[in-house]
Design an enzyme around this catalytic site. Structure first.
Site, short mmCIF file in Angstrom:
data_model
loop_
_atom_site.label_atom_id
_atom_site.label_comp_id
_atom_site.label_asym_id
_atom_site.label_seq_id
_atom_site.Cartn_x
_atom_site.Cartn_y
_atom_site.Cartn_z
N LYS A 107 0.70 -1.06 -0.06
CA LYS A 107 0.32 0.12 0.14
C LYS A 107 1.23 1.00 -0.29
CE LYS A 107 -4.41 1.89 2.59
NZ LYS A 107 -5.74 1.63 4.19
N SER B 187 -9.84 1.66 3.49
CA SER B 187 -8.78 2.54 2.18
C SER B 187 -7.66 1.55 1.54
CB SER B 187 -8.13 3.58 2.84
OG SER B 187 -7.60 2.83 4.30
N SER C 204 -9.46 -0.97 6.98
CA SER C 204 -9.26 -0.10 5.84
C SER C 204 -8.69 -1.22 5.64
CB SER C 204 -8.15 0.67 5.96
OG SER C 204 -9.26 1.72 5.67
N1 GLN Z 1 -12.69 3.97 6.44
C1 GLN Z 1 -12.08 4.27 7.56
C2 GLN Z 1 -12.20 5.64 7.89
O1 GLN Z 1 -12.67 6.46 6.90
C3 GLN Z 1 -10.78 3.42 8.22
C4 GLN Z 1 -9.96 3.98 7.03
C5 GLN Z 1 -8.16 3.04 7.88
O2 GLN Z 1 -8.76 2.38 8.22
N2 GLN Z 1 -7.78 3.75 7.49
O3 GLN Z 1 -11.51 6.64 8.67
#
Ligand code: GLN
Length: 491
Positions: free
Chosen positions: A79, A154, A178
């Site tokens: 990532k 994400s 994420s």
């Molecule tokens: N979807 C969550 C957010 O928007 C988690 C994001 C993540 O785990 N990096 O914060």
């Protein structure tokens, strides 16, 4: 079968027998990326030359029988918020679009030391803030199962790449879900380790008390191998847990006979699509058939998790992102007349809408007068949630829930409504707040042929237990071979 479609443990055997080389494997993946990625959009950069050099070095090592580990010669994709020396780390933000990392993250250094080529960097929501990869300022990533749908986020890039066979193994990061939610949306395995199990050194910080790096793979055995390669104490991360890393692969064949699986009733209530609930309960019945006992439990404070998460994560983000000021990192606004204007213009131009929203929310939550009312309150809720889990794990070994309330949604569907988007983390954020490990594994498709994820949660340092239960389910349902794969029209 094409090499790019195989799993790491299968490739290990072929490499060790000398039937394939790491260079051949890497070339197969590069060709697959060229053929398929234009339609998927998972990669932000590909390390073609470096990965081939690393593969050659791995082949020499394997030929000479010198220090060969489980991942020697097997490429890993990363990532793009995880640093790889000499390569871009963009965080999918205009702010870091041209930034080159001057060092390796500890996880990357460990993979390189084992001789795993680093294949490329994968798309994400900007600074990992989002649930669909749509907040990426650099690229749109599509779900390989349906190109009109999001891959989740994400870590949408890693999930889409693993599902589309453009990556054998990938690393994601998980702050509120994420790794697990995109794994569920793309029909792959995603594991968020215990907070402190894996070093965060070299991961661009979003919310430091929640962030963890973890494996995203095609099957459970590969998740165990990749976790073993990256886990363990690191003096460069003060929150990393000292002590030996268990042999995760040794847990996989132990079965679930006699284990108690808890179903937290709060995770099956309002907002969960019936098709998701049904698939998860069917998966639990499979585990019951293998000898596990199933019991309902309650996590009474879980309903406040999302609200607490959306106070704590932005608060930490607003502080962490203070470093992007146009002086030290990345983008710098032109023609600013003084230093304050330089900061303002740089941040105005460099950050996207969602990142700005989080910074404003977080700054508000931390400001005098609101600190006690919001931030401190959220920390107290966090403690209650952790205690709920501790009590639940006195009664059962693991908990089973859906990973996400729905299957993958359509591109653009939730873009206008951040609150709806935030609901995606309803079932995943509690594990981050409690610091406990959780895995998402595929548990079937809905009527439209879209993947559904089963989430298993365990007590702190219980990754071995999670992998064991996940492997039992995977084995009993015929494993990866019997699972449908996305059909890519571009093939
Ligand atoms: N979807 C969550 C957010 O928007 C988690 C994001 C993540 O785990 N990096 O914060």
């Amino acid at each position: 079968m094409e090499l790019h479609a195989l799993r790491a443990h299968q490739l290990r055997e072929l490499l060790d027998k000398g039937e394939i080389s790491s260079v051949e494997l890497t070339k197969s993946l590069l060709a697959r990326i060229e053929a398929v990625d234009p339609a998927i959009g998972a990669y932000l950069s590909v390390r073609e030359k470096e990965a081939l050099q690393e593969a050659e070095a791995a082949d020499r090592r394997i030929r000479e029988g010198r220090d060969v580990g489980p991942l020697t010669g097997i490429p890993v994709s990363v990532k793009d918020n995880i640093s790889v020396d000499g390569s871009p780390t963009t965080c999918a933000s205009k702010m870091l679009e041209h930034y080159i990392s001057p060092y390796d993250a500890t996880v990357v250094a460990r993979l390189k030391a084992q001789g795993a080529p680093i294949l490329g960097k994968l798309n994400l929501d900007e600074f990992a803030m989002g649930s669909s990869t749509e907040t990426s300022a650099l690229k749109l990533t599509r779900n390989p199962w349906d190109l009109e749908r999001v891959p989740g986020g994400s870590s949408g890039g890693p999930a889409a790449a693993v599902a589309a066979d453009t990556a054998v193994l990938a690393l994601g990061s998980d702050t509120g879900g994420s790794i697990r939610q995109p794994a569920a949306f793309c029909g792959i395995v995603g594991l968020k380790p215990t907070y402190g199990r894996v070093s965060r050194y070299g991961l661009v910080a979003f919310a430091s008390s929640l962030d963890q790096i973890g494996p995203m793979t095609k099957d459970v055995r590969d998740a165990a191998l990749l976790l073993a390669a990256i886990a363990g104490h690191d003096p460069l991360d003060s929150t990393s847990i000292p002590g030996e890393v268990p042999d995760f692969a040794a847990e996989l064949d132990k079965g679930v006979d006699g284990l108690v699986i808890g179903l937290p009733k709060e995770f099956f209530g309002e907002g969960i699509a019936p098709e998701v609930k049904d698939a998860v309960l069917a998966a639990v019945r499979v585990l019951e058939g293998l000898g596990a006992k199933v019991q309902e439990v309650s996590l009474p404070h879980a309903r406040y998790a999302l609200a607490a998460y959306h106070m704590i994560a932005p608060a930490e983000a607003s502080s962490n992102l203070g470093r992007f000021d146009g002086v030290r990192f990345g983008h710098r606004a032109k023609e600013a007349e003084d230093v304050v204007t330089l900061f303002e213009k740089t941040r105005q131009e460099g950050f996207g809408l969602e990142v700005k929203r989080r910074i404003m929310l977080g700054t508000f939550a931390l400001s005098a007068g609101y600190y006690d009312q919001y931030y401190l309150k959220a920390l107290k809720v966090r403690t209650l949630i952790r205690q709920d889990f501790e009590k639940a794990f006195q009664q059962c070994d693991v908990l089973a829930t859906p990973t996400a309330p729905t299957v993958a949604f359509r591109i653009g569907e939730k873009w206008e409504n951040p609150l709806e988007m935030y609901q995606s983390d309803l079932l995943t954020a509690p594990a981050n707040l409690a610091g406990i490990p959780a895995i998402s594994i595929p548990c079937g498709l809905n009527g439209e042929g879209l993947p559904i994820g089963l989430q298993l949660l365990g007590p702190a340092l219980g990754e071995g237990l999670l992998l064991r239960v996940a492997a039992a389910y995977e084995g009993a349902t015929g494993g990866v071979e019997s699972r449908p794969k996305p059909r890519l029209e571009v093939e």
